[in-house]
Design a protein around this motif. Structure first.
Motif, PDB file in Angstrom:
ATOM      1  N   PRO A  34       6.759   1.367 -16.340  1.00  0.00           N
ATOM      2  CA  PRO A  34       8.141   0.900 -16.191  1.00  0.00           C
ATOM      3  C   PRO A  34       8.850   1.486 -14.979  1.00  0.00           C
ATOM      4  N   LYS A  35       8.396   2.641 -14.551  1.00  0.00           N
ATOM      5  CA  LYS A  35       9.091   3.347 -13.465  1.00  0.00           C
ATOM      6  C   LYS A  35       9.115   2.559 -12.160  1.00  0.00           C
ATOM      7  N   PRO A  36       7.988   2.012 -11.681  1.00  0.00           N
ATOM      8  CA  PRO A  36       8.040   1.256 -10.421  1.00  0.00           C
ATOM      9  C   PRO A  36       8.996   0.067 -10.468  1.00  0.00           C
ATOM     10  N   ILE A  96       4.127 -19.052  -4.716  1.00  0.00           N
ATOM     11  CA  ILE A  96       3.224 -18.388  -3.766  1.00  0.00           C
ATOM     12  C   ILE A  96       2.115 -17.649  -4.509  1.00  0.00           C
ATOM     13  N   LEU A  97       2.458 -16.960  -5.597  1.00  0.00           N
ATOM     14  CA  LEU A  97       1.446 -16.236  -6.360  1.00  0.00           C
ATOM     15  C   LEU A  97       0.383 -17.187  -6.906  1.00  0.00           C
ATOM     16  N   GLN A  98       0.812 -18.352  -7.378  1.00  0.00           N
ATOM     17  CA  GLN A  98      -0.158 -19.308  -7.905  1.00  0.00           C
ATOM     18  C   GLN A  98      -0.948 -19.989  -6.789  1.00  0.00           C
ATOM     19  N   GLU A  99      -0.307 -20.195  -5.646  1.00  0.00           N
ATOM     20  CA  GLU A  99      -0.999 -20.844  -4.530  1.00  0.00           C
ATOM     21  C   GLU A  99      -2.163 -19.999  -4.031  1.00  0.00           C
ATOM     22  N   VAL A 100      -1.970 -18.680  -3.954  1.00  0.00           N
ATOM     23  CA  VAL A 100      -3.022 -17.785  -3.451  1.00  0.00           C
ATOM     24  C   VAL A 100      -3.819 -17.151  -4.590  1.00  0.00           C
ATOM     25  N   ASP A 101      -3.500 -17.561  -5.845  1.00  0.00           N
ATOM     26  CA  ASP A 101      -4.194 -17.038  -7.025  1.00  0.00           C
ATOM     27  C   ASP A 101      -4.146 -15.512  -7.047  1.00  0.00           C
ATOM     28  N   ALA A 102      -2.939 -14.974  -6.883  1.00  0.00           N
ATOM     29  CA  ALA A 102      -2.762 -13.522  -6.817  1.00  0.00           C
ATOM     30  C   ALA A 102      -2.599 -12.937  -8.211  1.00  0.00           C
ATOM     31  N   HIS A 103      -3.335 -11.861  -8.476  1.00  0.00           N
ATOM     32  CA  HIS A 103      -3.245 -11.138  -9.736  1.00  0.00           C
ATOM     33  C   HIS A 103      -3.361  -9.651  -9.444  1.00  0.00           C
ATOM     34  N   GLY A 104      -2.936  -8.845 -10.393  1.00  0.00           N
ATOM     35  CA  GLY A 104      -3.067  -7.409 -10.224  1.00  0.00           C
ATOM     36  C   GLY A 104      -1.739  -6.690 -10.312  1.00  0.00           C
ATOM     37  N   PRO A 105      -1.752  -5.364 -10.161  1.00  0.00           N
ATOM     38  CA  PRO A 105      -0.535  -4.562 -10.304  1.00  0.00           C
ATOM     39  C   PRO A 105       0.566  -4.933  -9.312  1.00  0.00           C
ATOM     40  N   PHE A 106       0.199  -5.198  -8.061  1.00  0.00           N
ATOM     41  CA  PHE A 106       1.213  -5.511  -7.064  1.00  0.00           C
ATOM     42  C   PHE A 106       1.895  -6.840  -7.374  1.00  0.00           C
ATOM     43  N   SER A 107       1.119  -7.850  -7.756  1.00  0.00           N
ATOM     44  CA  SER A 107       1.695  -9.149  -8.096  1.00  0.00           C
ATOM     45  C   SER A 107       2.606  -9.039  -9.313  1.00  0.00           C
ATOM     46  N   LYS A 314       8.675   4.692  -2.984  1.00  0.00           N
ATOM     47  CA  LYS A 314       8.394   6.121  -2.800  1.00  0.00           C
ATOM     48  C   LYS A 314       8.854   6.927  -4.006  1.00  0.00           C
ATOM     49  N   LEU A 315      10.070   6.645  -4.502  1.00  0.00           N
ATOM     50  CA  LEU A 315      10.601   7.382  -5.649  1.00  0.00           C
ATOM     51  C   LEU A 315       9.771   7.130  -6.905  1.00  0.00           C
ATOM     52  N   ALA A 316       9.204   5.926  -7.030  1.00  0.00           N
ATOM     53  CA  ALA A 316       8.410   5.591  -8.212  1.00  0.00           C
ATOM     54  C   ALA A 316       6.954   6.036  -8.094  1.00  0.00           C
ATOM     55  N   GLY A 317       6.556   6.526  -6.927  1.00  0.00           N
ATOM     56  CA  GLY A 317       5.189   6.968  -6.747  1.00  0.00           C
ATOM     57  C   GLY A 317       4.201   5.837  -6.564  1.00  0.00           C
ATOM     58  N   CYS A 318       4.655   4.697  -6.028  1.00  0.00           N
ATOM     59  CA  CYS A 318       3.747   3.579  -5.778  1.00  0.00           C
ATOM     60  C   CYS A 318       2.790   3.913  -4.639  1.00  0.00           C
ATOM     61  N   PRO A 319       1.623   3.277  -4.594  1.00  0.00           N
ATOM     62  CA  PRO A 319       0.709   3.483  -3.461  1.00  0.00           C
ATOM     63  C   PRO A 319       1.395   3.155  -2.132  1.00  0.00           C
ATOM     64  N   SER A 320       1.017   3.870  -1.098  1.00  0.00           N
ATOM     65  CA  SER A 320       1.658   3.691   0.204  1.00  0.00           C
ATOM     66  C   SER A 320       1.503   2.266   0.726  1.00  0.00           C
ATOM     67  N   GLU A 321       0.361   1.639   0.414  1.00  0.00           N
ATOM     68  CA  GLU A 321       0.151   0.253   0.845  1.00  0.00           C
ATOM     69  C   GLU A 321       1.169  -0.682   0.185  1.00  0.00           C
ATOM     70  N   LEU A 326       6.103  -4.211   0.146  1.00  0.00           N
ATOM     71  CA  LEU A 326       7.032  -4.713  -0.864  1.00  0.00           C
ATOM     72  C   LEU A 326       8.149  -5.549  -0.262  1.00  0.00           C
ATOM     73  N   TRP A 327       8.625  -5.170   0.921  1.00  0.00           N
ATOM     74  CA  TRP A 327       9.757  -5.881   1.516  1.00  0.00           C
ATOM     75  C   TRP A 327       9.392  -7.340   1.826  1.00  0.00           C
ATOM     76  N   CYS A 328       8.132  -7.580   2.197  1.00  0.00           N
ATOM     77  CA  CYS A 328       7.717  -8.958   2.492  1.00  0.00           C
ATOM     78  C   CYS A 328       7.792  -9.839   1.239  1.00  0.00           C
ATOM     79  N   ALA A 329       7.395  -9.267   0.111  1.00  0.00           N
ATOM     80  CA  ALA A 329       7.308 -10.044  -1.113  1.00  0.00           C
ATOM     81  C   ALA A 329       8.650 -10.221  -1.805  1.00  0.00           C
ATOM     82  N   THR A 330       9.641  -9.398  -1.466  1.00  0.00           N
ATOM     83  CA  THR A 330      10.940  -9.480  -2.145  1.00  0.00           C
ATOM     84  C   THR A 330      12.020 -10.129  -1.280  1.00  0.00           C
ATOM     85  N   LEU A 331      11.639 -10.730  -0.181  1.00  0.00           N
ATOM     86  CA  LEU A 331      12.614 -11.420   0.671  1.00  0.00           C
ATOM     87  C   LEU A 331      12.947 -12.827   0.177  1.00  0.00           C
TER      88      LEU A 331
END
Length: 335
Positions: A34-36, A96-107, A314-321, A326-331
């Motif tokens: 929940p933190k991230p 976009i997520l469905q178009e590229v079939d994206a899954h995983g923690p980042f998605s 950074k505050l949530a301890g997410c991977p540096s990648e 993140l900014w690209c995906a939340t625009l």
């Protein structure tokens, strides 16, 4: 004629897109991390509001659309504009997520942040509407003396607090009821296994009726559909028919599969229709006149999201990648 009936098509598309976005939220996965979600959504919202509001106030004297605003009206307009800049686009994100079939923690993180940001915007927007009434000194109809205006002002302050609470409560009630209804509809798949078009029609119709009914009673239709989709995906009611050869997990998986298959079949058409309608609302003449203000707001929003998402990650301890991207995906925004 377009104005008379196109809103119905647009609301239907938005309702199905919101339902699909809610159904993509994996509560068990989010509960483990929940933190991230909280930090990224919170930092993006806070930083975006502060940067856009301050920039709007500082530039209001030179912008063509805001030169006539003075004093409290400038602050009210800045707050409302900054709140709108927090909004994300679940439709664009999910497409976009469905178009590229994206899954995983980042998605999952991106979709959760997008949905939560829209909930935050709904609450802040209702608060800002009450603030605009106060800041613009709007006298309610029927008030003919100062005492009446003071009573109306007090009522406005009460509404400032009560309105978001009532809106969220109504959305929760309608959303939970709608999610239960969708789960009951998925049970019909065993009765009509070879009729996917019938299931698509049932779910599409139920979603539209749910959204319109909720809005009729004052709830936010998109939020209701998000809750309904989340419930339908993450919970199976105890009334699901038991089978000696089927475990509870199997029945849960079958319920999710029916809903996901139906929504995946409906979503491409919904996205095409919705974004086409969005394109038809663009007026180039208005865009040219508002170009300086639009460029300023777009730049401020870009900077704020880039900084806020990285800080939250950074505050949530997410991977540096993840923090870097993140900014690209939340625009994303639709309109």
């Amino acid at each position: 004629q377009r104005v008379e009936w196109m809103w119905l098509v647009e609301s239907w598309c938005l309702a199905l897109i919101a339902l699909a976005a809610g159904s993509e939220l994996n509560v068990s996965e989010l509960r483990e991390r929940p933190k991230p979600v909280a930090f990224v959504a919170g930092m993006i919202s806070i930083v975006t509001w502060l940067v856009v509001a301050c920039g709007f106030v500082l530039a209001s004297s030179v912008l063509p659309l805001t030169q006539d605003l003075t004093g409290r009206r400038t602050y009210a307009m800045a707050s409302l504009t900054a709140t709108l800049m927090i909004a994300r686009s679940p439709a664009s994100c999910l497409a976009i997520l469905q178009e590229v079939d994206a899954h995983g923690p980042f998605s999952s993180l991106v979709l959760a942040v997008t949905v939560i940001s829209d909930v935050v915007v709904l609450v802040l927007f209702s608060v800002n509407l009450e603030l605009v009434v106060v800041m613009y000194d709007i006298t309610p109809a029927g008030c003919i003396d100062e005492s009446c205006a003071k009573d109306a002002s007090l009522a406005g302050l009460v509404s400032l607090v009560a309105r978001p609470v009532v809106m969220l409560s109504c959305a929760a009630v309608f959303g939970l009821s709608g999610g239960w209804l969708l789960l009951q509809l998925t049970r019909l798949r065993s009765v009509i296994p070879d009729q996917p078009l019938v299931m698509m029609g049932l779910i599409a119709s139920a979603t539209q009726v749910l959204s319109l009914t909720a809005e009729y009673f004052g709830a936010e239709g998109l939020l209701v559909c998000l809750v309904a989709g989340g419930l339908a995906t993450n919970h199976t009611p105890p009334t699901w028919p038991a089978s000696p050869r089927q475990s509870v997990d199997d029945r849960d998986q079958r319920a999710r599969l029916v809903l996901h298959q139906t929504l995946e079949a409906l979503l491409p058409t919904c996205c095409v229709v919705f974004f086409t309608l969005v394109g038809t609302t663009l007026k180039l003449s208005v865009l040219v006149n508002a170009a300086p203000t639009a460029c300023l707001l777009a730049t401020l929003r870009l900077v704020a999201i880039a900084f806020g998402s990285r800080l939250g990650g950074k505050l949530a301890g997410c991977p540096s990648e993840h923090c870097r991207r993140l900014w690209c995906a939340t625009l994303l925004r639709d309109k």
